[in-house]
Design a protein around this motif. Structure first.
Motif, PDB file in Angstrom:
ATOM      1  N   LEU A  84      40.615   9.179  27.782  1.00 21.12           N
ATOM      2  CA  LEU A  84      40.135   9.150  28.673  1.00 21.12           C
ATOM      3  C   LEU A  84      39.782  10.285  28.359  1.00 21.12           C
ATOM      4  N   LYS A  85      40.163  10.710  27.429  1.00 20.51           N
ATOM      5  CA  LYS A  85      39.434  12.361  27.182  1.00 20.51           C
ATOM      6  C   LYS A  85      38.338  11.989  25.995  1.00 20.51           C
ATOM      7  N   GLU A  86      38.178  11.178  25.269  1.00 18.62           N
ATOM      8  CA  GLU A  86      37.093  11.236  24.653  1.00 18.62           C
ATOM      9  C   GLU A  86      35.626  10.282  25.673  1.00 18.62           C
ATOM     10  N   ALA A  87      35.744   9.423  26.663  1.00 14.80           N
ATOM     11  CA  ALA A  87      35.472   8.948  27.701  1.00 14.80           C
ATOM     12  C   ALA A  87      35.274  10.303  28.380  1.00 14.80           C
ATOM     13  N   TYR A  88      35.495  10.716  28.483  1.00 14.56           N
ATOM     14  CA  TYR A  88      34.689  12.109  29.650  1.00 14.56           C
ATOM     15  C   TYR A  88      34.495  13.180  28.402  1.00 14.56           C
ATOM     16  N   ALA A  89      34.277  13.476  27.598  1.00 14.77           N
ATOM     17  CA  ALA A  89      33.333  14.305  26.734  1.00 14.77           C
ATOM     18  C   ALA A  89      32.468  13.328  26.675  1.00 14.77           C
ATOM     19  N   HIS A  90      32.251  11.941  26.614  1.00 16.80           N
ATOM     20  CA  HIS A  90      31.214  11.601  26.447  1.00 16.80           C
ATOM     21  C   HIS A  90      30.316  11.673  27.952  1.00 16.80           C
ATOM     22  N   ASN A  91      30.785  11.295  28.931  1.00 16.00           N
ATOM     23  CA  ASN A  91      30.337  11.618  29.799  1.00 16.00           C
ATOM     24  C   ASN A  91      29.487  12.690  29.940  1.00 16.00           C
ATOM     25  N   GLU A  92      30.310  13.947  30.063  1.00 14.58           N
ATOM     26  CA  GLU A  92      29.839  15.107  30.174  1.00 14.58           C
ATOM     27  C   GLU A  92      28.501  15.138  29.059  1.00 14.58           C
ATOM     28  N   THR A  93      28.301  14.991  27.686  1.00 15.86           N
ATOM     29  CA  THR A  93      27.064  14.763  27.091  1.00 15.86           C
ATOM     30  C   THR A  93      26.255  13.791  27.924  1.00 15.86           C
ATOM     31  N   ALA A  94      25.873  12.871  28.430  1.00 10.97           N
ATOM     32  CA  ALA A  94      25.581  12.153  29.239  1.00 10.97           C
ATOM     33  C   ALA A  94      24.721  13.291  30.438  1.00 10.97           C
ATOM     34  N   LEU A  95      25.472  13.774  31.351  1.00 11.41           N
ATOM     35  CA  LEU A  95      25.600  14.626  31.657  1.00 11.41           C
ATOM     36  C   LEU A  95      24.690  15.610  31.822  1.00 11.41           C
ATOM     37  N   SER A  96      24.108  15.860  29.755  1.00 15.34           N
ATOM     38  CA  SER A  96      23.747  17.153  30.048  1.00 15.34           C
ATOM     39  C   SER A  96      22.099  16.829  30.146  1.00 15.34           C
ATOM     40  N   TYR A  97      22.150  15.538  29.995  1.00 14.30           N
ATOM     41  CA  TYR A  97      20.147  14.650  29.911  1.00 14.30           C
ATOM     42  C   TYR A  97      20.340  14.381  31.299  1.00 14.30           C
ATOM     43  N   ALA A  98      21.308  14.207  32.020  1.00 10.42           N
ATOM     44  CA  ALA A  98      20.727  13.794  33.424  1.00 10.42           C
ATOM     45  C   ALA A  98      21.508  14.410  33.884  1.00 10.42           C
ATOM     46  N   PRO A  99      22.298  16.002  34.543  1.00 17.20           N
ATOM     47  CA  PRO A  99      22.420  16.514  35.474  1.00 17.20           C
ATOM     48  C   PRO A  99      22.717  15.612  36.309  1.00 17.20           C
ATOM     49  N   ASN A 100      21.790  15.581  37.540  1.00 18.24           N
ATOM     50  CA  ASN A 100      22.087  15.037  38.615  1.00 18.24           C
ATOM     51  C   ASN A 100      22.416  13.899  39.002  1.00 18.24           C
ATOM     52  N   ASP A 101      22.446  12.337  37.103  1.00 13.73           N
ATOM     53  CA  ASP A 101      22.763  11.387  38.118  1.00 13.73           C
ATOM     54  C   ASP A 101      23.756  10.930  39.622  1.00 13.73           C
ATOM     55  N   PRO A 102      23.561  10.397  40.228  1.00 10.71           N
ATOM     56  CA  PRO A 102      24.821  10.279  40.639  1.00 10.71           C
ATOM     57  C   PRO A 102      26.360   9.374  40.614  1.00 10.71           C
ATOM     58  N   ASN A 103      25.940   8.049  39.127  1.00 10.35           N
ATOM     59  CA  ASN A 103      26.465   6.959  38.828  1.00 10.35           C
ATOM     60  C   ASN A 103      27.730   7.966  37.780  1.00 10.35           C
ATOM     61  N   LEU A 104      26.924   9.271  36.666  1.00  7.26           N
ATOM     62  CA  LEU A 104      27.598  10.395  36.169  1.00  7.26           C
ATOM     63  C   LEU A 104      28.162  10.747  36.696  1.00  7.26           C
ATOM     64  N   LEU A 105      27.945  11.491  37.488  1.00 11.41           N
ATOM     65  CA  LEU A 105      28.614  12.775  38.345  1.00 11.41           C
ATOM     66  C   LEU A 105      29.841  11.479  39.211  1.00 11.41           C
ATOM     67  N   ASN A 106      29.614  10.479  39.474  1.00 11.36           N
ATOM     68  CA  ASN A 106      31.025   9.351  39.705  1.00 11.36           C
ATOM     69  C   ASN A 106      31.877   9.278  38.847  1.00 11.36           C
ATOM     70  N   ASN A 107      31.603   9.545  37.770  1.00 13.26           N
ATOM     71  CA  ASN A 107      31.855   8.692  36.811  1.00 13.26           C
ATOM     72  C   ASN A 107      33.296  10.361  36.154  1.00 13.26           C
ATOM     73  N   LYS A 108      32.672  11.406  36.573  1.00 18.66           N
ATOM     74  CA  LYS A 108      33.305  12.838  36.174  1.00 18.66           C
ATOM     75  C   LYS A 108      34.055  12.995  36.962  1.00 18.66           C
ATOM     76  N   LYS A 109      33.947  12.235  38.399  1.00 16.37           N
ATOM     77  CA  LYS A 109      34.640  12.455  39.932  1.00 16.37           C
ATOM     78  C   LYS A 109      36.081  11.839  38.813  1.00 16.37           C
ATOM     79  N   LEU A 110      35.851   9.719  38.653  1.00 17.05           N
ATOM     80  CA  LEU A 110      36.316   9.335  38.780  1.00 17.05           C
ATOM     81  C   LEU A 110      38.092   9.814  36.993  1.00 17.05           C
ATOM     82  N   LEU A 111      37.296   9.986  36.154  1.00 11.14           N
ATOM     83  CA  LEU A 111      37.351  10.572  34.750  1.00 11.14           C
ATOM     84  C   LEU A 111      39.007  11.909  35.125  1.00 11.14           C
ATOM     85  N   LYS A 112      38.455  12.209  35.803  1.00  8.69           N
ATOM     86  CA  LYS A 112      39.012  13.940  36.098  1.00  8.69           C
ATOM     87  C   LYS A 112      40.054  13.461  37.023  1.00  8.69           C
ATOM     88  N   ALA A 113      40.163  12.749  38.303  1.00 10.42           N
ATOM     89  CA  ALA A 113      41.338  12.331  38.126  1.00 10.42           C
ATOM     90  C   ALA A 113      42.042  11.386  37.946  1.00 10.42           C
TER      91      ALA A 113
END
Length: 365
Positions: free
Chosen positions: A324-353
């Motif tokens: 999960l730590k690696e999953a979170y890190a790569h989702n963060e990198t993807a967000l750096s390209y698309a910071p407002n993408d709703p799917n990536l933001l939802n991924n972040k929420k789920l991975l944090k939880a």
């Protein structure tokens, strides 16, 4: 400062022509419109920008029409566009600077062509086109369909981009033109054969398309980027036919044409991801993010593969593997390209939880 003639061929483009002309009106010194038989208000839209509107009797030959449009130009350079093309404001500003500073020794300016976009409006497929050419060189268009302009001399590669938003659905017209040529005994060049294969693909003639792509791949004189495109599109055909192993084989053939490119490496990774082999998928995606995008390229580049896509898929694969730590890190990198993408933001929420829950369980243990 140079002067520029905009030369266009149009037919029934009333829905998009105003956007195109409005986006470049501050860049060009004259607008030339060659109409090939509009039955809508295309000419009325064009008349808002120019009185240089000409008629051309359509003869199933795009090059003939474009060469006629060029013949009316009077400025130093000629810019060509399709009616469903336009320039974004940042590229208008780049173009203005180019016009002010262009060395008149330059014979052609090659610009980016954005032909596909993701849901956030970012370009996903980018080609290069000789877009601005010196009139005095009298460059000519060739090929009756999927035409191209033959240039030589000093070519400047620019990062100015023209956006394309296709508005006309496929009618089979282009395929009919190619088949007419073949019936008359024409021998297609490598480029024409590629475009013919593309039309076969679009019209669902996948087996014939695969054979045409293979012919180009086997040709030792074919340009390497054209071979890459053929491998890519052959893989698509096999996928449409449900042949996943042949799809993978076609993608692996790209390695015999050039060094690994993220465009194809990501598709290989996705093959393993779809099969549930997440460890292999991770290794291929990791390779993709380490590659350097080729700078001097003429044919297509899948921008997603060089930016956010491999990171998004790594997040998914690592999630499946419980890392999960690696999953979170790569989702963060993807967000750096698309910071407002709703799917990536939802991924972040789920991975944090999930990470918080893992820590809680660890403490209880």
């Amino acid at each position: 400062m140079i002067t520029i003639s905009l030369c266009m061929i149009v037919k029934n483009e009333e829905q998009v022509l105003d956007r195109c002309l409005n986006s470049v009106k501050a860049l060009v010194d004259e607008v030339i419109i060659v109409d090939t038989g509009s039955t809508d208000n295309t000419k009325a839209v064009a008349a808002k920008y120019t009185d240089r509107i000409f008629h051309f009797d359509w003869i199933d030959d795009f090059s003939a029409a474009r060469n006629v449009s060029f013949s009316y130009a009077a400025c130093d350079y000629i810019l060509w566009l399709d009616a469903d093309d336009w320039l974004q404001e940042r590229d208008v500003q780049k173009f203005k600077r180019l016009k002010e500073t262009l060395d008149p020794k330059v014979d052609s300016v090659c610009m980016d062509y954005y032909v596909a976009f993701d849901t956030l409006g970012q370009p996903t497929s980018v080609y290069k086109r000789n877009r601005l050419v010196k009139r005095a060189r009298n460059f000519q268009w060739i090929d009756p369909v999927h035409e191209s302009i033959e240039v030589n001399g000093e070519v400047l590669l620019s990062d100015i981009a023209v956006c394309h938003g296709r508005t006309h659905a496929g009618t089979g017209r282009n395929l009919r033109i190619y088949e007419g040529l073949l019936e008359r005994g024409a021998v297609l060049s490598g480029r024409q054969l590629f475009q013919y294969a593309t039309e076969l693909t679009t019209n669902g003639n996948l087996e014939k398309a695969i054979a045409a792509y293979q012919t180009i791949i086997d040709d030792p004189t074919a340009y390497f980027e054209l071979k890459l495109e053929c491998c890519d599109r052959m893989a698509h055909c096999h996928r449409e036919l449900g042949r996943k192993e042949q799809e993978l084989h076609a993608l692996l053939m790209t390695f015999s044409c050039d060094v690994p490119r993220a465009d194809y490496v990501c598709r290989i990774a996705y093959y393993f991801q779809e099969n549930g082999d997440y460890e292999k998928a991770v290794n291929w995606y990791q390779l993709a993010i380490k590659l350097e995008k080729p700078e001097k390229r003429l044919l297509g580049v899948n921008q997603m593969a060089w930016t956010w896509f491999p990171h998004l898929q790594l997040a998914a694969c690592y999630g499946k593997l419980g890392r999960l730590k690696e999953a979170y890190a790569h989702n963060e990198t993807a967000l750096s390209y698309a910071p407002n993408d709703p799917n990536l933001l939802n991924n972040k929420k789920l991975l944090k939880a999930a990470l918080k829950n893992t820590k809680t369980i660890g403490k209880q243990a």
